[in-house]
Design an enzyme around this catalytic site. Structure first.
Site, PDB file in Angstrom:
ATOM      1  N   HIS A 178     -12.240  22.883 -21.675  1.00  0.00           N
ATOM      2  CA  HIS A 178     -13.424  23.605 -22.132  1.00  0.00           C
ATOM      3  C   HIS A 178     -13.065  25.064 -22.313  1.00  0.00           C
ATOM      4  O   HIS A 178     -12.264  25.605 -21.547  1.00  0.00           O
ATOM      5  CB  HIS A 178     -14.559  23.472 -21.103  1.00  0.00           C
ATOM      6  CG  HIS A 178     -15.892  23.814 -21.671  1.00  0.00           C
ATOM      7  ND1 HIS A 178     -16.363  25.098 -21.696  1.00  0.00           N
ATOM      8  CD2 HIS A 178     -16.830  23.041 -22.257  1.00  0.00           C
ATOM      9  CE1 HIS A 178     -17.556  25.098 -22.274  1.00  0.00           C
ATOM     10  NE2 HIS A 178     -17.863  23.868 -22.624  1.00  0.00           N
TER      11      HIS A 178
ATOM     12  N   ASP B 224     -18.599  15.363 -21.709  1.00  0.00           N
ATOM     13  CA  ASP B 224     -18.414  14.233 -22.614  1.00  0.00           C
ATOM     14  C   ASP B 224     -17.516  13.145 -22.044  1.00  0.00           C
ATOM     15  O   ASP B 224     -17.440  12.053 -22.607  1.00  0.00           O
ATOM     16  CB  ASP B 224     -17.832  14.719 -23.950  1.00  0.00           C
ATOM     17  CG  ASP B 224     -18.844  15.541 -24.721  1.00  0.00           C
ATOM     18  OD1 ASP B 224     -19.991  15.106 -24.790  1.00  0.00           O
ATOM     19  OD2 ASP B 224     -18.484  16.617 -25.228  1.00  0.00           O
TER      20      ASP B 224
HETATM   21  N1  CMC Z   1      -5.938  17.667 -24.048  1.00  0.00           N
HETATM   22  C1  CMC Z   1      -4.707  18.197 -24.031  1.00  0.00           C
HETATM   23  N2  CMC Z   1      -4.438  19.518 -24.043  1.00  0.00           N
HETATM   24  C2  CMC Z   1      -5.483  20.340 -24.072  1.00  0.00           C
HETATM   25  C3  CMC Z   1      -6.813  19.864 -24.089  1.00  0.00           C
HETATM   26  C4  CMC Z   1      -7.018  18.477 -24.074  1.00  0.00           C
HETATM   27  N3  CMC Z   1      -8.243  17.969 -24.079  1.00  0.00           N
HETATM   28  N4  CMC Z   1      -7.666  20.914 -24.125  1.00  0.00           N
HETATM   29  C5  CMC Z   1      -6.895  22.024 -24.132  1.00  0.00           C
HETATM   30  N5  CMC Z   1      -5.575  21.676 -24.100  1.00  0.00           N
HETATM   31  C6  CMC Z   1      -4.422  22.573 -24.049  1.00  0.00           C
HETATM   32  C7  CMC Z   1      -4.217  23.284 -25.375  1.00  0.00           C
HETATM   33  O1  CMC Z   1      -3.362  22.513 -26.210  1.00  0.00           O
HETATM   34  C8  CMC Z   1      -3.587  24.574 -24.929  1.00  0.00           C
HETATM   35  O2  CMC Z   1      -2.251  24.297 -24.565  1.00  0.00           O
HETATM   36  P1  CMC Z   1      -1.099  25.433 -24.792  1.00  0.00           P
HETATM   37  O3  CMC Z   1      -1.508  26.592 -23.936  1.00  0.00           O
HETATM   38  O4  CMC Z   1       0.152  24.773 -24.372  1.00  0.00           O
HETATM   39  O5  CMC Z   1      -1.139  25.749 -26.267  1.00  0.00           O
HETATM   40  C9  CMC Z   1      -4.330  24.884 -23.637  1.00  0.00           C
HETATM   41  O6  CMC Z   1      -4.756  23.610 -23.120  1.00  0.00           O
HETATM   42  C10 CMC Z   1      -5.535  25.805 -23.818  1.00  0.00           C
HETATM   43  O7  CMC Z   1      -6.438  25.175 -24.688  1.00  0.00           O
HETATM   44  P2  CMC Z   1      -7.130  25.840 -25.932  1.00  0.00           P
HETATM   45  O8  CMC Z   1      -6.921  24.972 -27.144  1.00  0.00           O
HETATM   46  O9  CMC Z   1      -6.774  27.279 -26.037  1.00  0.00           O
HETATM   47  O10 CMC Z   1      -8.639  25.714 -25.491  1.00  0.00           O
HETATM   48  P3  CMC Z   1      -9.906  26.025 -26.352  1.00  0.00           P
HETATM   49  O11 CMC Z   1     -10.812  26.801 -25.500  1.00  0.00           O
HETATM   50  O12 CMC Z   1      -9.552  26.640 -27.668  1.00  0.00           O
HETATM   51  O13 CMC Z   1     -10.507  24.567 -26.668  1.00  0.00           O
HETATM   52  C11 CMC Z   1     -11.678  22.551 -26.352  1.00  0.00           C
HETATM   53  C12 CMC Z   1     -11.486  23.986 -25.885  1.00  0.00           C
HETATM   54  C13 CMC Z   1     -12.898  21.972 -25.673  1.00  0.00           C
HETATM   55  C14 CMC Z   1     -11.936  22.522 -27.871  1.00  0.00           C
HETATM   56  C15 CMC Z   1     -10.410  21.751 -26.010  1.00  0.00           C
HETATM   57  O14 CMC Z   1     -10.219  21.748 -24.610  1.00  0.00           O
HETATM   58  C16 CMC Z   1     -10.473  20.316 -26.525  1.00  0.00           C
HETATM   59  O15 CMC Z   1     -10.180  20.072 -27.701  1.00  0.00           O
HETATM   60  N6  CMC Z   1     -10.873  19.323 -25.665  1.00  0.00           N
HETATM   61  C17 CMC Z   1     -11.036  17.972 -26.093  1.00  0.00           C
HETATM   62  C18 CMC Z   1     -12.327  17.795 -26.854  1.00  0.00           C
HETATM   63  C19 CMC Z   1     -13.532  17.827 -25.936  1.00  0.00           C
HETATM   64  O16 CMC Z   1     -13.577  17.147 -24.916  1.00  0.00           O
HETATM   65  N7  CMC Z   1     -14.566  18.574 -26.345  1.00  0.00           N
HETATM   66  C20 CMC Z   1     -15.830  18.679 -25.618  1.00  0.00           C
HETATM   67  C21 CMC Z   1     -16.060  20.026 -25.048  1.00  0.00           C
HETATM   68  S1  CMC Z   1     -17.436  20.082 -23.886  1.00  0.00           S
HETATM   69  C22 CMC Z   1     -18.855  19.608 -24.741  1.00  0.00           C
HETATM   70  C23 CMC Z   1     -19.129  20.339 -25.995  1.00  0.00           C
HETATM   71  O17 CMC Z   1     -18.723  21.470 -26.230  1.00  0.00           O
HETATM   72  O18 CMC Z   1     -19.817  19.779 -26.816  1.00  0.00           O
END
Ligand code: CMC
Length: 434
Positions: free
Chosen positions: A311, A369
């Site tokens: 998140h 989720d």
């Molecule tokens: N699986 C694997 N790696 C992950 C995940 C994941 N679910 N989430 C983040 N990471 C990694 C990401 O690749 C990055 O790694 P590195 O530092 O090596 O590049 C690190 O963790 C930091 O992540 P980020 O991409 O900078 O995080 P963000 O804040 O931009 O994205 C997110 C947040 C929710 C989009 C992402 O965690 C994600 O895609 N999660 C899976 C989808 C999900 O469950 N979404 C629901 C969110 S909660 C309900 C809602 O918002 O509706």
């Protein structure tokens, strides 16, 4: 902004004698924010923050998240207390009005919502324009956007009474729109809302009932539905809420703004994650396949994510995920489902991920989720409806945030700037000389 600036932060532009003293504005809780509005005038520079990870785009009194501590407050009330003691419509009143209602206020609010549950009869025809296999979110984007063509009498955003009626209409009609999207998919007749039923009950009635036989809403399912709706009601300045605010900042009508919010919610990184979690669990198939799946997730080239994990704000367990995980066990137990292979698989996946260095180092925890799809599936919803249910619940948050924005004297059209890295000015070359 209402917070007073007792401190400031000073930025100096290297190689010049120019500096900018930026007021630090304190909220009631949470980190202070530097008010950067004068930075371009003082220094001739903009700020750069793709994804807005360090940017407060507005002032808000509605929802507070402490992502490190895993805290979520609606108008100051912890989500755990609201989940245990409140109802969705009481939470809706709270989000919209700022305080919990007195009994008579709640009754008036509930009546206000119930009076608007029906859709204009012509909207029934509108559904026929979609393919039978249309995703419910596609139908919702279309039908909600189209509401502005049916309710011309409440579109003046500067009129508080129009805003109030539009809010009631949206909250009241959203379950009908979502339930009918499903009925259209399945080819069953649309069921009209019943105003003698509660909000969640009524949705279950419109979703499950058929005209040929009586249908009694299962109270266990109604309670679980109401809880799920409370947990999804608002979540501060997430992508869809920011979309609603940005659309609304142009003066667009609330139906158009909420349609934009629904479109934004649909993505798998946001509300579409609940559907994606179930697809992921089905693909993993068995506990023995978890290590192989997690290796793929950790391989950056694969673009595979552990859906339902991570998140932008929570660097700790999402408090909603804790509540929904418990509700999953309760509902499955009450429905007499002794073993649910999906729940077992999800719990094992969570256990393994929470002990894996990759996820620990990045502070990736289950979000709302991760378990919501499992409970919704047990309740009989097809996966395609999961995000639509999220949209039904989030409408109250969207409309509360939209109203707050319209009433904010500092509100201006949302219009970010950019770092331009394209070509500098050049002259047009006629086709034959390129
Ligand atoms: N699986 C694997 N790696 C992950 C995940 C994941 N679910 N989430 C983040 N990471 C990694 C990401 O690749 C990055 O790694 P590195 O530092 O090596 O590049 C690190 O963790 C930091 O992540 P980020 O991409 O900078 O995080 P963000 O804040 O931009 O994205 C997110 C947040 C929710 C989009 C992402 O965690 C994600 O895609 N999660 C899976 C989808 C999900 O469950 N979404 C629901 C969110 S909660 C309900 C809602 O918002 O509706």
């Amino acid at each position: 902004m209402s917070g007073s600036a007792k401190r400031s932060v000073t930025i100096t532009l290297d190689g010049t004698n120019k500096s900018s003293q930026l007021p630090l504005v304190e909220g009631t809780i949470g980190p202070a924010v530097a008010d950067i509005r004068r930075i371009y005038g003082d220094l001739g520079i903009f700020t750069y923050d793709p994804g807005y990870g360090a940017t407060a785009a507005c002032e808000s009194k509605i929802t507070y998240i402490d992502g490190d501590a895993g805290v979520l407050l609606y108008r100051g009330y912890p989500i755990e207390q609201l989940a245990e003691h409140s109802t969705f419509l009481e939470v809706a009143y709270l989000l919209m009005n700022g305080d919990l209602p007195k009994p008579a206020e709640l009754r008036g609010f509930e009546m206000g919502v119930l009076r608007h549950t029906m859709l204009h009869e012509q909207i029934r025809q509108f559904y026929n324009g979609f393919r039978r296999d249309a995703h419910p979110m596609a139908v919702m984007c279309g039908v909600v956007g189209a509401l502005s063509a049916f309710y011309h009498d409440s579109l003046d955003i500067n009129n508080p009474e129009h805003r109030r009626i539009s809010a009631f209409r949206l909250i009241a009609k959203m379950p009908t729109i979502a339930a009918w999207a499903h009925k259209y998919n399945s080819g069953q007749p649309f069921m009209y809302p019943r105003n003698d039923l509660g909000y969640a009950e009524n949705f279950l009635h419109m979703f499950n009932a058929v005209p040929t036989e009586p249908y009694k809403v299962n109270p266990i399912l109604a309670k679980a539905m109401d809880l799920i709706m409370i947990l999804h009601a608002d979540h501060e300045q997430n992508a869809s809420t920011s979309t609603v605010r940005l659309s609304g900042s142009t003066g667009a009508n609330p139906f158009a703004c909420i349609a934009a919010g629904i479109a934004s919610l649909w993505g798998p990184a946001h509300g579409g994650a609940n559907e994606a979690v179930l697809k992921m669990l089905a693909e993993i198939g068995h506990v023995r396949n978890i290590p192989e799946f997690l290796s793929e997730v950790k391989d950056k080239g694969s673009h595979t994510k552990l859906m339902g994990f991570g998140h932008r704000v929570y660097k700790n367990y999402d408090p909603r995920a804790k509540i929904i995980q418990k509700a999953c066990h309760d509902v499955l137990g009450e429905l007499g489902i002794k073993d649910d292979p999906l729940l077992d698989l999800a719990m094992e996946l969570e256990k393994i991920a929470l002990n894996d260095k990759y996820f620990v180092d990045r502070k990736l925890y289950p979000n709302v989720d991760f378990y919501s799809g499992i409970i919704l599936k047990a309740m009989g919803f097809p996966t395609s409806m999961f995000t639509a249910l999220f949209a039904v619940s989030r409408t109250v948050g969207w409309i509360s945030q939209w109203s707050e924005m319209i009433e904010d004297p500092e509100q201006r059209i949302g219009r970010p700037r950019q770092v331009y890295t394209g070509p500098t000015q050049r002259d047009y070359v006629p086709p034959g000389r390129r």
